[in-house]
Write an enzyme that holds these catalytic residues in place. Structure first.
Site, mmCIF file in Angstrom:
data_model
loop_
_atom_site.group_PDB
_atom_site.id
_atom_site.type_symbol
_atom_site.label_atom_id
_atom_site.label_comp_id
_atom_site.label_asym_id
_atom_site.label_seq_id
_atom_site.Cartn_x
_atom_site.Cartn_y
_atom_site.Cartn_z
ATOM 1 N N ASP A 101 40.347 79.564 42.166
ATOM 2 C CA ASP A 101 40.234 80.082 43.526
ATOM 3 C C ASP A 101 40.417 81.590 43.579
ATOM 4 O O ASP A 101 41.541 82.093 43.559
ATOM 5 C CB ASP A 101 41.297 79.386 44.397
ATOM 6 N N ASP B 221 34.735 84.255 47.502
ATOM 7 C CA ASP B 221 35.792 83.255 47.393
ATOM 8 C C ASP B 221 35.313 81.939 46.796
ATOM 9 O O ASP B 221 34.684 81.118 47.476
ATOM 10 C CB ASP B 221 36.403 83.006 48.785
HETATM 11 C C1 0EO Z 1 47.753 81.998 50.331
HETATM 12 C C2 0EO Z 1 47.028 83.308 50.602
HETATM 13 C C3 0EO Z 1 47.567 84.413 49.761
HETATM 14 C C4 0EO Z 1 45.544 83.133 50.333
HETATM 15 C C5 0EO Z 1 44.894 82.082 51.220
HETATM 16 N N1 0EO Z 1 43.548 81.856 50.773
HETATM 17 C C6 0EO Z 1 42.769 80.896 51.358
HETATM 18 O O1 0EO Z 1 43.189 80.133 52.228
HETATM 19 C C7 0EO Z 1 41.336 80.797 50.869
HETATM 20 C C8 0EO Z 1 41.259 79.922 49.632
HETATM 21 O O2 0EO Z 1 40.054 80.179 48.934
HETATM 22 C C9 0EO Z 1 41.367 78.408 50.004
HETATM 23 C C10 0EO Z 1 41.473 77.569 48.727
HETATM 24 C C11 0EO Z 1 41.321 76.059 49.005
HETATM 25 C C12 0EO Z 1 42.563 75.499 49.683
HETATM 26 C C13 0EO Z 1 42.464 73.983 49.876
HETATM 27 C C14 0EO Z 1 42.213 73.278 48.548
HETATM 28 C C15 0EO Z 1 40.990 73.816 47.830
HETATM 29 C C16 0EO Z 1 41.088 75.342 47.672
HETATM 30 N N2 0EO Z 1 40.146 78.045 50.729
HETATM 31 C C17 0EO Z 1 40.244 77.510 51.967
HETATM 32 O O3 0EO Z 1 41.291 77.324 52.564
HETATM 33 C C18 0EO Z 1 38.936 77.078 52.627
HETATM 34 C C19 0EO Z 1 38.881 75.552 52.519
HETATM 35 C C20 0EO Z 1 37.697 75.117 51.709
HETATM 36 O O4 0EO Z 1 36.512 75.646 52.222
HETATM 37 C C21 0EO Z 1 37.656 73.559 51.664
HETATM 38 C C22 0EO Z 1 38.076 73.160 50.254
HETATM 39 C C23 0EO Z 1 38.170 71.699 50.116
HETATM 40 C C24 0EO Z 1 37.050 70.944 49.724
HETATM 41 C C25 0EO Z 1 37.155 69.579 49.549
HETATM 42 C C26 0EO Z 1 38.376 68.929 49.766
HETATM 43 C C27 0EO Z 1 39.487 69.686 50.167
HETATM 44 C C28 0EO Z 1 39.381 71.083 50.332
HETATM 45 N N3 0EO Z 1 36.296 73.079 51.942
HETATM 46 C C29 0EO Z 1 35.923 72.548 53.096
HETATM 47 O O5 0EO Z 1 36.673 72.448 54.033
HETATM 48 O O6 0EO Z 1 34.590 72.166 53.048
HETATM 49 C C30 0EO Z 1 33.964 71.534 54.189
HETATM 50 C C31 0EO Z 1 34.007 72.490 55.377
HETATM 51 C C32 0EO Z 1 32.537 71.260 53.764
HETATM 52 C C33 0EO Z 1 34.705 70.237 54.497
HETATM 53 C C34 0EO Z 1 44.872 82.619 52.665
HETATM 54 O O7 0EO Z 1 43.919 83.350 52.976
HETATM 55 O O8 0EO Z 1 45.808 82.272 53.411
#
Ligand code: 0EO
Length: 329
Positions: A35, A219
């Protein structure tokens, strides 16, 4: 020295990409989600409640002769999709694609939210963002790539994510044979922990590029391409059956539609995402209504070039030169 690891889509919608990582002595191999949007390496472990860990591969520090508790350190993370996890910290040997970091902070989950419990294809994340985003306290820890960078042939890694086929994360070298086009470079802003950059414009269906700055992040941990409403509307105005579906929280359309391509400018190059990459998946098994890979970033406050965009390119995450490279695949 270099490293090269294969990565595979987690499901038919390319929702996540799974890469095998070896932790400890003897090696314990876990399927993790790389990630570039976060900066913590955390895993399901022997410390994760049994009910939460069922169906997941787990890391047991007690079974690793090289594991050491980082006493007093804890971590807690909430992601953009509102999923969360927290726990304590060990250091151990972590090997990715044949390259080993001897003393890597491995964050062990003592708590995981429901989404992680249900997402049994992954056992945690490898954060490949900038160290400033690390959530360990009292002393933040370095990412695996940050620890590896000074020993790698070059302080960079590439992501080659593919639709329904095996791709790769390469560390310390660029395999230009993975791309058709020239690599265009643009400055990367790591101040927020993300790989931030500015695209120079966009176009729909191969038209001439509209010049306008689009600042966002590259990302690998976000499935979708999330852009401002004006761009999303300009795209879906070309899709006859497109409409916003409240229950799906996004634009859907007939799966039979021939979607136009979407292009964006970056580093003097134009990256074109083919129409078929912009049809993510039927909204449910067997449905003739499909969910768009391009959606609005309006309620997030940041534009995200997630997997839908990354699949069209070979992307170079160049820490040494603080820049991002993009080449058409
Ligand atoms: C902790 C911080 C320092 C950084 C933190 N970074 C992020 O939140 C972005 C980061 O890339 C996070 C990393 C993801 C967290 C959840 C598990 C998978 C990785 N991205 C995210 O939080 C974005 C979530 C993803 O897009 C999900 C991933 C997913 C897919 C399938 C099943 C479950 C989850 N996809 C998803 O929801 O796909 C759909 C819409 C088609 C259902 C923030 O900005 O807060």
């Amino acid at each position: 020295q270099t490293g090269s690891a294969n990565t595979n889509p987690s499901d038919s919608a390319d929702d996540e990409y799974i890469t095998s990582v070896s932790i400890g002595t003897p090696a314990q191999v876990l399927p993790l989600d790389f990630d570039t949007g976060s900066s913590d390496l955390w895993v399901f472990s022997s410390e994760t409640p049994k009910s939460s860990a069922s169906g997941h591969v787990t890391y047991s520090p007690s079974k690793s002769s090289t594991a050491k508790k980082l006493s007093g350190s804890t971590w807690s993370i909430e992601y953009g999709d509102k999923s969360s996890s927290s726990g304590d910290v060990y250091t151990d040997i972590v090997t990715i694609g044949g390259f080993s970091v001897k003393t890597q902070a491995v964050e062990s989950a003592t708590k995981v939210s429901t989404q992680f419990v249900q997402d049994t294809v992954i056992s945690g994340l490898v954060g490949l963002g900038f160290d400033v985003g690390n959530q360990v306290s009292p002393r933040p820890q370095k990412t695996w790539f940050s620890n590896a960078a000074s020993s790698l042939a070059e302080p960079l890694f590439t992501a080659d994510l593919r639709h329904q086929e095996t791709g790769s994360y390469n560390f310390g070298f660029i395999d230009t044979s993975l791309a058709k086009g020239t690599i265009g470079y643009t400055p990367a802003d790591g101040s927020e922990g993300y790989w931030g950059f500015t695209a120079t414009g966009y176009s729909v269906g191969g038209a001439k590029l509209n010049r306008n700055s689009i600042t966002g992040i590259a990302d690998t941990g976000t499935t979708l391409l999330l852009l401002p409403d004006n761009i999303v509307d300009a795209y879906y105005n070309n899709v006859e059956s497109a409409e916003y579906d409240d229950s799906q929280e996004g634009v859907v359309f007939d799966c039979s539609e021939d979607l136009p391509s979407f292009s964006f400018g970056v580093g003097g190059q134009t990256i074109t995402i083919s129409g078929d990459l912009l049809n993510l998946t039927p909204i449910e098994e067997g449905s003739s209504t499909c969910f768009g890979g391009l959606q609005s970033s309006a309620d997030i406050g940041i534009n995200i070039f997630g997997d839908v965009a990354l699949k069209a390119a070979l992307v170079v995450f160049d820490l040494g030169n603080e820049r991002l490279g993009w080449a058409q695949k």
